[in-house]
Design a protein around this motif. Sequence first.
Motif, mmCIF file in Angstrom:
data_model
loop_
_atom_site.group_PDB
_atom_site.id
_atom_site.type_symbol
_atom_site.label_atom_id
_atom_site.label_comp_id
_atom_site.label_asym_id
_atom_site.label_seq_id
_atom_site.Cartn_x
_atom_site.Cartn_y
_atom_site.Cartn_z
ATOM 1 N N THR A 19 20.460 -59.733 11.347
ATOM 2 C CA THR A 19 20.986 -60.308 10.119
ATOM 3 C C THR A 19 20.093 -59.976 8.923
ATOM 4 O OG1 THR A 19 19.878 -62.398 10.640
ATOM 5 C CG2 THR A 19 22.196 -62.190 11.274
ATOM 6 N N HIS A 20 20.716 -60.012 7.736
ATOM 7 C CA HIS A 20 20.039 -59.684 6.495
ATOM 8 C C HIS A 20 19.847 -60.950 5.648
ATOM 9 C CE1 HIS A 20 21.812 -55.890 7.836
ATOM 10 N NE2 HIS A 20 20.920 -55.265 7.083
ATOM 11 N N GLU A 30 28.362 -61.786 6.648
ATOM 12 C CA GLU A 30 27.728 -60.854 7.585
ATOM 13 C C GLU A 30 28.396 -61.042 8.936
ATOM 14 O OE1 GLU A 30 23.559 -58.833 8.828
ATOM 15 O OE2 GLU A 30 23.580 -60.411 7.309
ATOM 16 N N ASN A 83 21.355 -67.803 7.991
ATOM 17 C CA ASN A 83 21.922 -66.521 8.420
ATOM 18 C C ASN A 83 20.962 -65.805 9.366
ATOM 19 O OD1 ASN A 83 24.075 -64.555 8.245
ATOM 20 N ND2 ASN A 83 22.677 -63.252 7.079
ATOM 21 N N TRP A 201 28.229 -56.250 6.083
ATOM 22 C CA TRP A 201 27.591 -57.334 5.348
ATOM 23 C C TRP A 201 27.785 -57.089 3.846
ATOM 24 C CZ3 TRP A 201 24.996 -53.536 7.954
ATOM 25 C CH2 TRP A 201 24.054 -52.758 7.259
#
Length: 350
Positions: A19-20, A30, A83, A201
Amino acid sequence: MADDAPQFITRLEPQDEYTHEPDAAANYNESMYFNVFDHGSRAGGWFRIGNRPNEGYAEMSVCLYLPDGRIGFMFGRPKIDHNRELNAGGLKIEVIEPFKRLRVTYSGKVCLMARPFDMADPSKAFRENPTLPCTVELDYEGVSPMYGGETVRADGKPREIDPEKSFAKAHYEQHVAAKGFFQIGEERFEIDGFGLRDKSWGPRHWSAINWYRWCPLNFSRDFGMMLSVVTGEDGKPRQGGMVFKDGAYDLITTCEMDSDWDEHGYQTALRASVRTKGGKAYEVTGKVLSLIPLRSRRKGPDGTELNTRITEGMTEYRCGDLVGYGLSEYLDQIEDGQPSGKVAEAAAKA
């Protein structure tokens, strides 16, 4: 092109499998998506988690196609406050080794429908069909190179996008093999098949696209395709995708597609003429085996009610003497009761 026009490149790193840090857009999404179809049993399914941390929830979908045409389906918007992982509503996606091995598990329930068209009215579908315990355990293996990534400026800086008109700022796909099982109630289905996975994303609205046709399919471990026709606000279809063969991707330059429809405006069959950058030509036909209609509704900035429909059809594909399986995913905006892509296809033939 002007000398000062920005230049863009596509960037994809192993850490993008994780994840970012969300950007400031309220509709930041995302998501990871996986499908698989067992050619022997003609059972399969698809799975998606889309984190929307700035809105405080995730989108979770599980869809299982049984050999007799029944479909098990569950959708939810479980609450999330970060996230850091893709794990919500009982569905979990784990990256074991970036680009090579991933794992999908689900522990929850599905609505099991003998008449999958019932999902056109979700409340009625869940009220009139049994909801049963469901377990999914699938180990995925990447069998192709990666396709796609994040489009950035040549200096590495992100490009500017309008969140209200965005579907994603980054997207990649990969053909895969998967083994494992899923169980609905007392029925257990062993899975040893092929599919496709993707990740995206960035800001997303499902209504940001006028219509698209997305058809991921596999004939064997080393021969698959992804056929794509996407139409935005300008009404001009953009044809693309790729053919996976002999360990490499050959990009599609032409994908001319037309469809057959039933009385509900759902696809029942399709035909595609494909040409690739490498000079190959393929004629592909598809017959929909079972289909579930899904929807997304929201109000636009001007208060207009936007109604997006996505039909997910498990489809048997043929290319020459080869038989394969995959999905035909048709997204349309519903306007005056008609899917926008069906109207556009009819106009193009007139």
